[in-house]
Design a protein around this motif. Structure first.
Motif, mmCIF file in Angstrom:
data_model
loop_
_atom_site.group_PDB
_atom_site.id
_atom_site.type_symbol
_atom_site.label_atom_id
_atom_site.label_comp_id
_atom_site.label_asym_id
_atom_site.label_seq_id
_atom_site.Cartn_x
_atom_site.Cartn_y
_atom_site.Cartn_z
ATOM 1 N N CYS A 133 116.777 42.857 -40.043
ATOM 2 C CA CYS A 133 115.326 42.903 -40.285
ATOM 3 C C CYS A 133 114.635 43.938 -39.404
ATOM 4 O O CYS A 133 113.636 44.545 -39.810
ATOM 5 C CB CYS A 133 114.705 41.526 -40.052
ATOM 6 S SG CYS A 133 115.192 40.299 -41.283
ATOM 7 N N ILE A 134 115.133 44.140 -38.196
ATOM 8 C CA ILE A 134 114.544 45.126 -37.287
ATOM 9 C C ILE A 134 114.867 46.549 -37.743
ATOM 10 O O ILE A 134 114.038 47.457 -37.632
ATOM 11 C CB ILE A 134 115.047 44.892 -35.842
ATOM 12 C CG1 ILE A 134 114.421 43.615 -35.273
ATOM 13 C CG2 ILE A 134 114.728 46.082 -34.930
ATOM 14 C CD1 ILE A 134 115.036 43.155 -33.966
ATOM 15 N N THR A 135 116.062 46.752 -38.274
ATOM 16 C CA THR A 135 116.536 48.097 -38.607
ATOM 17 C C THR A 135 116.091 48.565 -39.991
ATOM 18 O O THR A 135 115.808 49.755 -40.188
ATOM 19 C CB THR A 135 118.072 48.149 -38.531
ATOM 20 O OG1 THR A 135 118.494 47.638 -37.262
ATOM 21 C CG2 THR A 135 118.590 49.575 -38.688
ATOM 22 N N LEU A 136 116.022 47.660 -40.963
ATOM 23 C CA LEU A 136 115.727 48.054 -42.349
ATOM 24 C C LEU A 136 114.408 48.825 -42.505
ATOM 25 O O LEU A 136 114.358 49.798 -43.279
ATOM 26 C CB LEU A 136 115.742 46.823 -43.260
ATOM 27 C CG LEU A 136 115.693 47.110 -44.765
ATOM 28 C CD1 LEU A 136 116.909 47.917 -45.204
ATOM 29 C CD2 LEU A 136 115.599 45.809 -45.559
ATOM 30 N N PRO A 137 113.323 48.439 -41.808
ATOM 31 C CA PRO A 137 112.074 49.216 -41.957
ATOM 32 C C PRO A 137 112.227 50.699 -41.626
ATOM 33 O O PRO A 137 111.483 51.526 -42.177
ATOM 34 C CB PRO A 137 111.110 48.516 -40.981
ATOM 35 C CG PRO A 137 111.597 47.115 -40.922
ATOM 36 C CD PRO A 137 113.090 47.227 -41.004
ATOM 37 N N ASP A 138 113.161 51.057 -40.743
ATOM 38 C CA ASP A 138 113.392 52.477 -40.435
ATOM 39 C C ASP A 138 113.705 53.265 -41.701
ATOM 40 O O ASP A 138 113.245 54.403 -41.875
ATOM 41 C CB ASP A 138 114.566 52.629 -39.448
ATOM 42 C CG ASP A 138 114.202 52.201 -38.037
ATOM 43 O OD1 ASP A 138 112.999 52.131 -37.740
ATOM 44 O OD2 ASP A 138 115.117 51.939 -37.247
ATOM 45 N N VAL A 139 114.513 52.653 -42.574
ATOM 46 C CA VAL A 139 114.904 53.320 -43.822
ATOM 47 C C VAL A 139 113.681 53.561 -44.701
ATOM 48 O O VAL A 139 113.462 54.668 -45.213
ATOM 49 C CB VAL A 139 115.959 52.478 -44.580
ATOM 50 C CG1 VAL A 139 116.278 53.111 -45.934
ATOM 51 C CG2 VAL A 139 117.222 52.324 -43.742
ATOM 52 N N PHE A 140 112.842 52.525 -44.877
ATOM 53 C CA PHE A 140 111.661 52.659 -45.736
ATOM 54 C C PHE A 140 110.613 53.596 -45.123
ATOM 55 O O PHE A 140 109.909 54.296 -45.858
ATOM 56 C CB PHE A 140 111.057 51.278 -45.997
ATOM 57 C CG PHE A 140 111.921 50.412 -46.866
ATOM 58 C CD1 PHE A 140 112.077 50.705 -48.221
ATOM 59 C CD2 PHE A 140 112.611 49.335 -46.335
ATOM 60 C CE1 PHE A 140 112.881 49.916 -49.031
ATOM 61 C CE2 PHE A 140 113.417 48.548 -47.142
ATOM 62 C CZ PHE A 140 113.558 48.839 -48.492
ATOM 63 N N LEU A 141 110.525 53.616 -43.804
ATOM 64 C CA LEU A 141 109.580 54.521 -43.153
ATOM 65 C C LEU A 141 109.963 55.986 -43.369
ATOM 66 O O LEU A 141 109.095 56.861 -43.389
ATOM 67 C CB LEU A 141 109.496 54.214 -41.651
ATOM 68 C CG LEU A 141 108.734 52.940 -41.266
ATOM 69 C CD1 LEU A 141 108.908 52.640 -39.786
ATOM 70 C CD2 LEU A 141 107.251 53.074 -41.614
ATOM 71 N N LEU A 142 111.266 56.257 -43.523
ATOM 72 C CA LEU A 142 111.705 57.627 -43.789
ATOM 73 C C LEU A 142 111.591 57.995 -45.262
ATOM 74 O O LEU A 142 111.256 59.132 -45.603
ATOM 75 C CB LEU A 142 113.153 57.817 -43.331
ATOM 76 C CG LEU A 142 113.377 57.944 -41.819
ATOM 77 C CD1 LEU A 142 114.852 58.148 -41.523
ATOM 78 C CD2 LEU A 142 112.574 59.090 -41.227
ATOM 79 N N THR A 143 111.872 57.048 -46.157
ATOM 80 C CA THR A 143 111.838 57.362 -47.592
ATOM 81 C C THR A 143 110.414 57.656 -48.073
ATOM 82 O O THR A 143 110.239 58.294 -49.119
ATOM 83 C CB THR A 143 112.428 56.214 -48.437
ATOM 84 O OG1 THR A 143 111.754 54.990 -48.115
ATOM 85 C CG2 THR A 143 113.911 56.054 -48.173
ATOM 86 N N ARG A 144 109.403 57.233 -47.344
ATOM 87 C CA ARG A 144 108.012 57.490 -47.749
ATOM 88 C C ARG A 144 107.559 58.898 -47.358
ATOM 89 O O ARG A 144 106.500 59.352 -47.789
ATOM 90 C CB ARG A 144 107.073 56.450 -47.114
ATOM 91 C CG ARG A 144 106.878 56.651 -45.638
ATOM 92 C CD ARG A 144 106.016 55.619 -44.958
ATOM 93 N NE ARG A 144 105.866 55.949 -43.552
ATOM 94 C CZ ARG A 144 104.939 56.758 -43.069
ATOM 95 N NH1 ARG A 144 104.060 57.306 -43.875
ATOM 96 N NH2 ARG A 144 104.885 57.033 -41.783
ATOM 97 N N LEU A 145 108.343 59.607 -46.532
ATOM 98 C CA LEU A 145 107.913 60.890 -45.989
ATOM 99 C C LEU A 145 108.323 62.060 -46.890
ATOM 100 O O LEU A 145 109.423 62.063 -47.441
ATOM 101 C CB LEU A 145 108.515 61.111 -44.598
ATOM 102 C CG LEU A 145 108.064 60.157 -43.487
ATOM 103 C CD1 LEU A 145 108.873 60.420 -42.224
ATOM 104 C CD2 LEU A 145 106.573 60.313 -43.208
#
Length: 320
Positions: free
Chosen positions: A162-174
């Motif tokens: 749960c801590i790591t997964l948001p990193d992926v979504f934060l990059l895919t939005r860029l």
């Protein structure tokens, strides 16, 4: 005016970048071939040691205890940490295979960050195990039942996910409309985010605050566990009892220092280390994913009598 569907297609194409280029260690490109040799040796040592440790814990019934279950989790996580980064690094150093797809970059980043957060959680769980073993030895088997251990393992694994997964979504939005050259040997969240042509404030603060808060909370719980352990140890009647109790924690304390000291440096250097050389930072980051996985089994093999005896027995059988 363009249609809504055309706008969506444009947005998807602009947010779906082509391959990235992993530069390696900036400033040391001419030494990549030679730098790869010690990295390869240490990686092979780490893989062999952790596989031997896992084998012994699985086949030896005397090692089927909570402490060794968490140790096997640590060994598996260390294998993920080193394998997620080192093979690609060696392919850059030796084969010049610097290209990595965006999904491949996200996958590598996820497993590197996930294994880092999970390592910290496992060390916290091992500190609690030592606390129960020393402060409540008579209740050890009733507190740390197999069911409790499995729940703990699932809980810390899910927390890390749960801590790591948001990193992926934060990059895919860029959107990545500038250079695709990453001055590193592997993909990590902030390093990739800095290539974007958009505001990355959320990435920077999430990439800094969440890991540091997670690590600090784990460190505080570990420190509390060891403070209670020391209080219990010094109340023991004999010097031999003191020594025996402290020796059971010695290997864990060494691994904690090896993990958290460079971890804090790396996290803080990303946020505040503007004067830290890029070459030094990337070299240090590479050592971090290969040195602890190689040293952890050595430390436990030397400091833990049960493992030391089983390793000696295994190799004496092999040579006998």
């Amino acid at each position: 005016m363009p249609s809504a569907s055309a706008m969506i297609i444009f947005n998807l194409s602009s947010y779906n970048p082509g391959p990235f280029i992993l530069v390696g260690i900036p400033g040391l490109e001419q030494f990549h071939v030679w730098i790869g040799i010690p990295f390869c040796i240490i990686y092979i040592v780490a893989v062999v040691e952790n596989c031997i440790l896992l084998y012994l814990i699985v086949v030896e019934h005397s090692l089927h205890e909570p402490m060794f279950f968490f140790l096997s989790m640590l060994a598996m996580t260390d294998l993920i940490l080193s394998t997620a980064g080192v093979p690609k690094t060696l392919s850059i150093f030796w084969l010049g295979a610097r290209e990595i797809t965006f999904p491949g970059c996200l996958t590598q980043m996820f497993f590197l960050h996930y294994s880092f957060v999970l390592d910290s959680a496992i060390l916290m769980a091992m500190a609690f195990d030592r606390y129960v073993a020393i402060c409540s030895p008579l209740r050890y088997t009733t507190i740390l039942t197999p069911k409790t251990i499995i729940k703990s393992a699932m809980g810390i694994s899910f927390r890390s996910f749960c801590i790591t997964l948001p990193d992926v979504f934060l990059l895919t939005r860029l959107p990545f409309c500038r250079t695709h050259n990453i001055p590193h040997t592997y993909c990590e969240h902030i390093g990739v985010a800095r290539l974007a042509c958009a505001d990355i404030s959320i990435n920077i603060w999430y990439g800094f605050c969440v890991p540091i808060m997670t690590v600090i909370s784990d460190v505080i719980l570990i420190a509390v566990s060891y403070a209670l352990i020391l209080c219990a140890v010094f109340r023991l009647p004999s010097q031999d009892a003191h020594q025996k109790a402290l020796s059971t924690c010695g290997s864990h304390a060494c691994v904690i220092l090896m993990f958290y000291t460079p971890a804090f440096f790396s996290i803080l250097a990303h946020r505040f280390g503007h004067n830290v050389s890029c070459t030094f930072h990337i070299m240090f980051a590479n050592l971090y994913i290969v040195i602890p996985p190689a040293l952890n089994p050595m430390v436990y093999g030397v400091k833990t009598k049960q493992i030391r005896d089983k390793v000696i027995l295994l190799f004496s059988k092999g040579t006998g």
